[in-house]
Design an enzyme around this catalytic site. Structure first.
Site, PDB file in Angstrom:
ATOM      1  N   LYS A   1       0.826  -1.218   0.000  1.00 56.47           N
ATOM      2  CA  LYS A   1       0.000   0.000   0.000  1.00 56.47           C
ATOM      3  C   LYS A   1       0.856   1.263   0.000  1.00 56.47           C
ATOM      4  O   LYS A   1       0.620   2.180  -0.797  1.00 56.47           O
ATOM      5  CB  LYS A   1      -0.953  -0.022   1.186  1.00 56.47           C
ATOM      6  CG  LYS A   1      -1.798   1.239   1.347  1.00 56.47           C
ATOM      7  CD  LYS A   1      -2.948   1.021   2.294  1.00 56.47           C
ATOM      8  CE  LYS A   1      -2.515   0.354   3.587  1.00 56.47           C
ATOM      9  NZ  LYS A   1      -1.505   1.146   4.320  1.00 56.47           N
TER      10      LYS A   1
ATOM     11  N   THR B   1       3.992   1.479  -0.849  1.00 53.75           N
ATOM     12  CA  THR B   1       4.733   1.462  -2.111  1.00 53.75           C
ATOM     13  C   THR B   1       3.880   2.040  -3.236  1.00 53.75           C
ATOM     14  O   THR B   1       4.360   2.826  -4.064  1.00 53.75           O
ATOM     15  CB  THR B   1       5.160   0.022  -2.453  1.00 53.75           C
ATOM     16  OG1 THR B   1       5.904  -0.512  -1.355  1.00 53.75           O
ATOM     17  CG2 THR B   1       6.002  -0.027  -3.707  1.00 53.75           C
TER      18      THR B   1
ATOM     19  N   ARG C   1       2.445   8.365   6.740  1.00 55.84           N
ATOM     20  CA  ARG C   1       2.751   8.361   8.172  1.00 55.84           C
ATOM     21  C   ARG C   1       4.215   8.020   8.429  1.00 55.84           C
ATOM     22  O   ARG C   1       4.883   7.435   7.589  1.00 55.84           O
ATOM     23  CB  ARG C   1       1.871   7.324   8.892  1.00 55.84           C
ATOM     24  CG  ARG C   1       0.395   7.637   8.883  1.00 55.84           C
ATOM     25  CD  ARG C   1      -0.409   6.444   9.388  1.00 55.84           C
ATOM     26  NE  ARG C   1      -0.254   5.287   8.527  1.00 55.84           N
ATOM     27  CZ  ARG C   1      -0.527   4.045   8.876  1.00 55.84           C
ATOM     28  NH1 ARG C   1      -0.970   3.785  10.096  1.00 55.84           N
ATOM     29  NH2 ARG C   1      -0.372   3.062   8.026  1.00 55.84           N
TER      30      ARG C   1
ATOM     31  N   LYS D   1       6.611  -6.442  10.929  1.00 58.22           N
ATOM     32  CA  LYS D   1       6.235  -5.732   9.711  1.00 58.22           C
ATOM     33  C   LYS D   1       7.433  -5.193   8.932  1.00 58.22           C
ATOM     34  O   LYS D   1       7.424  -5.094   7.712  1.00 58.22           O
ATOM     35  CB  LYS D   1       5.286  -4.579  10.074  1.00 58.22           C
ATOM     36  CG  LYS D   1       4.651  -3.881   8.884  1.00 58.22           C
ATOM     37  CD  LYS D   1       3.594  -2.887   9.383  1.00 58.22           C
ATOM     38  CE  LYS D   1       2.908  -2.190   8.222  1.00 58.22           C
ATOM     39  NZ  LYS D   1       3.775  -1.226   7.561  1.00 58.22           N
TER      40      LYS D   1
ATOM     41  N   ALA E   1      -3.630   1.873  12.508  1.00 57.65           N
ATOM     42  CA  ALA E   1      -5.021   1.840  12.062  1.00 57.65           C
ATOM     43  C   ALA E   1      -5.836   0.763  12.767  1.00 57.65           C
ATOM     44  O   ALA E   1      -7.055   0.843  12.790  1.00 57.65           O
ATOM     45  CB  ALA E   1      -5.085   1.627  10.555  1.00 57.65           C
TER      46      ALA E   1
ATOM     47  N   PHE F   1      -3.578  -0.305   6.932  1.00 58.10           N
ATOM     48  CA  PHE F   1      -4.173  -1.638   6.814  1.00 58.10           C
ATOM     49  C   PHE F   1      -5.277  -1.653   5.757  1.00 58.10           C
ATOM     50  O   PHE F   1      -5.246  -0.893   4.795  1.00 58.10           O
ATOM     51  CB  PHE F   1      -4.664  -2.133   8.173  1.00 58.10           C
ATOM     52  CG  PHE F   1      -3.548  -2.407   9.144  1.00 58.10           C
ATOM     53  CD1 PHE F   1      -2.486  -3.226   8.802  1.00 58.10           C
ATOM     54  CD2 PHE F   1      -3.540  -1.824  10.400  1.00 58.10           C
ATOM     55  CE1 PHE F   1      -1.438  -3.471   9.695  1.00 58.10           C
ATOM     56  CE2 PHE F   1      -2.505  -2.057  11.296  1.00 58.10           C
ATOM     57  CZ  PHE F   1      -1.457  -2.892  10.940  1.00 58.10           C
TER      58      PHE F   1
ATOM     59  N   PHE G   1       3.529  -8.674  -9.000  1.00 50.59           N
ATOM     60  CA  PHE G   1       4.665  -9.503  -8.587  1.00 50.59           C
ATOM     61  C   PHE G   1       5.092 -10.353  -9.785  1.00 50.59           C
ATOM     62  O   PHE G   1       4.259 -10.712 -10.626  1.00 50.59           O
ATOM     63  CB  PHE G   1       4.283 -10.426  -7.424  1.00 50.59           C
ATOM     64  CG  PHE G   1       4.290  -9.760  -6.072  1.00 50.59           C
ATOM     65  CD1 PHE G   1       5.198 -10.123  -5.092  1.00 50.59           C
ATOM     66  CD2 PHE G   1       3.381  -8.752  -5.775  1.00 50.59           C
ATOM     67  CE1 PHE G   1       5.205  -9.514  -3.846  1.00 50.59           C
ATOM     68  CE2 PHE G   1       3.387  -8.134  -4.531  1.00 50.59           C
ATOM     69  CZ  PHE G   1       4.297  -8.514  -3.565  1.00 50.59           C
TER      70      PHE G   1
ATOM     71  N   TRP H   1       6.980  -1.007  -8.326  1.00 50.68           N
ATOM     72  CA  TRP H   1       8.029  -1.577  -7.474  1.00 50.68           C
ATOM     73  C   TRP H   1       9.292  -1.840  -8.287  1.00 50.68           C
ATOM     74  O   TRP H   1      10.397  -1.552  -7.854  1.00 50.68           O
ATOM     75  CB  TRP H   1       7.530  -2.875  -6.822  1.00 50.68           C
ATOM     76  CG  TRP H   1       8.489  -3.450  -5.824  1.00 50.68           C
ATOM     77  CD1 TRP H   1       8.541  -3.219  -4.484  1.00 50.68           C
ATOM     78  CD2 TRP H   1       9.580  -4.363  -6.098  1.00 50.68           C
ATOM     79  NE1 TRP H   1       9.577  -3.914  -3.904  1.00 50.68           N
ATOM     80  CE2 TRP H   1      10.234  -4.620  -4.875  1.00 50.68           C
ATOM     81  CE3 TRP H   1      10.052  -4.973  -7.260  1.00 50.68           C
ATOM     82  CZ2 TRP H   1      11.325  -5.466  -4.779  1.00 50.68           C
ATOM     83  CZ3 TRP H   1      11.163  -5.823  -7.172  1.00 50.68           C
ATOM     84  CH2 TRP H   1      11.783  -6.063  -5.941  1.00 50.68           C
TER      85      TRP H   1
END
Length: 559
Positions: free
Chosen positions: A74, A76, A97, A108, A276, A304, A384, A412
């Site tokens: 998210k 990214t 954030r 994480k 969140a 999230f 991916f 990415w």
């Protein structure tokens, strides 16, 4: 197979511009920036205040499906989209954030984007950065110390030590501190009482900093914090302890938004960091408002899945700050959809169109939920290398059936060039004027009904189980004038339900409310459900075991 660099290797190779050049692109004079080295700076309160009369740009929210160990990307995508909008000629700013140290050293990892869609300096942002979290921790614990000190010196406010609700915080996962007994050791150490620690990102001070509009508003909100109750059950506020002024002093610099840049040298404001799942999960209002005055497009994220971050972004942040989002992006990956369709993490590399299709029920629920707020939606498929054409087409077909569009994004691996199509779609939606934003419940609705509304509309629960003691507490708060506040539901991020193992789009489940906490300063009621913890623990093999300095003194293993 091509050899991919790690996120930290890519970040370390970045060619950064001096932060004054990034500020100049936004019209921020050098004198209004307080530099922290050459690549990050705080924007002065004087400058942010002076922007108030300017028109706003378009506000774009990036949210996601429910997270899985497979990862969704998210942040990214948020960074990539900001770069993509700048690439197609739009003046865009990213607002995200600040990461918490706890997850960085826990499960994480970092939270500054990934691959060729990152904000830098990545190591600094993920660690001490400009010291904002340390200031929040200090301000919170100053109030904690002043509570016990007041009781020690005679307790003139008649505080009932059994009803002190203000705990302590630290920015680290440490389950051993969840429940403690403080002031042991004899008369000179005070009166022993039960207490505990939360993680800093769950602190009401964090929420206050992220929702306050300026320093005056900050100090007023700090004064409104309820620290506990007297023997007659009336509330005791931080202002009663004369703590609000000193707390505001500690937070003066932390209130200023942090300016950094992406790998492609586009501006990003990284400020505030409430979780969140246990808080409201959005970057600061002051950073978002400032960005809206400086750019044509502002891309921000909510933590999230959309059931948590987006709901709180809409019902708390936008309601309180008067923001009106113009479009929303929901991030999904084929891998995560497979997991929602029942595939184990070890088998995600195998093509399984059936599992993707089954898992799309989770994505479909989020699309429908965001639309309930009157905001146009597009789906970003974060690509991916293991994704097959058949699997991608299955997602596109499912989303098309919903009357929306799913766009494959390769930011990415490719940076902004890999997300141009999504950038153009976001511009189309934002400029269409189709957004009709509105929260899903009115201020005047009773607190218990607000909880039930979110549970029914967003979680698709059939029932909310609320103990009588909690219902009675909510009624008392309504009688005291807090009934107009929104609710901030603390719930597992892994499921629409309160059971983290219930993936997909469950229906008819029961949301069990364990306790409620009044955040009178922040301006919402925290509703704690299921087994959610406000102080996480470290996993059996925490990320900290793999983080170290190499022979050159550079950081290794951080994300």
């Amino acid at each position: 197979m091509a050899e991919y660099k790690t996120d930290i290797e890519i970040a370390r190779a970045a060619v950064k511009k001096p932060i004054y050049e990034i500020g100049d692109r936004l019209g921020i004079p050098a004198a209004q920036l307080s530099p922290y080295g050459h690549d990050k700076a705080k924007i002065s309160a004087e400058f942010t205040t002076a922007q108030a009369g300017k028109p706003d740009g378009k506000l774009i929210l990036v949210t996601a499906i429910n997270p899985t160990p497979a990862g969704e990307g998210k942040t990214t995508t948020t960074v990539g989209l900001g770069d993509g909008l700048n690439r197609i000629g739009k003046k865009a700013v990213i607002c995200v954030r600040e990461p918490s140290l706890g997850p960085c050293f826990g499960v994480k990892g970092g939270a500054a984007g990934g691959g060729y869609a990152q904000v830098v300096p990545m190591e600094d942002i993920n660690l001490h950065f400009t010291g904002d979290f340390h200031a929040i921790t200090a301000a919170h614990n100053l109030l904690s110390a002043m509570i016990d000190n007041h009781i020690y010196w005679g307790n003139a406010l008649d505080i009932d030590v059994r009803r002190v609700t203000w705990r302590r915080v630290m920015d680290m996962n440490d389950r051993a501190l969840r429940e403690i007994v403080a002031s042991l050791g004899g008369i000179s150490n005070g009166f022993p009482r039960e207490s505990g620690f939360d993680i800093t990102v769950a602190s009401e001070v964090m929420a206050i900093l992220c929702l306050a509009s300026d320093l005056q508003d900050l100090e007023e909100r700090l004064g409104n914090i309820i620290i506990g109750y007297r023997f007659d059950k009336t509330a005791v506020f931080a202002r009663d302890l004369k703590a609000d002024g000193a707390m505001a002093v500690l937070l003066k610099d932390a209130m200023q938004p942090n300016l950094v840049q992406t790998l492609e040298n586009n501006p990003a404001l990284v400020h505030g960091g409430p979780f969140a799942n246990i808080a409201h999960g959005c970057n600061s209002v002051i950073a978002t408002r400032t960005a809206l005055k400086l750019a044509d497009y502002v891309v921000t994220e909510a933590g999230f899945g959309a059931d948590l971050g987006a709901e709180k972004f809409f019902d708390i942040k936008c309601r309180k700050a008067g923001l009106k989002p113009d479009a929303a992006v929901i991030v999904a990956t084929v891998r995560a959809l497979k997991m929602n369709g029942g595939v184990g993490k070890g088998d995600l590399g195998r093509e399984d169109v059936g599992a993707v299709t089954r898992g799309c029920s989770n994505l479909g629920r989020h699309v429908a939920n965001v639309r309930k707020f009157g905001v146009p939606v597009v789906v970003a498929i974060n690509h991916f290398v293991s994704d097959t054409d058949a699997e991608v087409q299955a997602v596109k077909a499912y989303v098309a059936h919903l009357g929306a569009e799913a766009i494959v994004c390769r930011h990415w691996a490719e940076g902004s060039v890999g997300i141009e199509e999504l950038a153009w779609k976001v511009v189309e939606m934002a400029e269409s004027g189709d957004a009709r934003f509105a929260p899903i419940y009115p201020d005047a609705m009773p607190l218990i009904e607000k909880i039930e509304e979110v549970a029914a509309q967003i979680y698709h629960a059939s029932e909310v189980s609320v103990p009588k003691t909690v219902r009675d507490q909510l009624k008392v708060w309504e009688e005291q004038g807090y009934g107009h506040l929104p609710v901030c539901i603390a719930k597992t991020q892994y499921s629409f339900s309160t059971d983290p193992n219930l993936r997909g789009a469950p229906e008819g489940h029961v949301v069990s409310v364990r306790e409620v906490r009044l955040s009178a300063g922040a301006g919402f009621v925290v509703v704690i459900t299921g087994e959610i913890m406000t102080m996480p623990g470290l996993p059996k093999s925490p990320a900290a075991e793999r983080i170290h300095l190499n022979e050159e003194g550079a950081i290794e293993g951080l994300f």
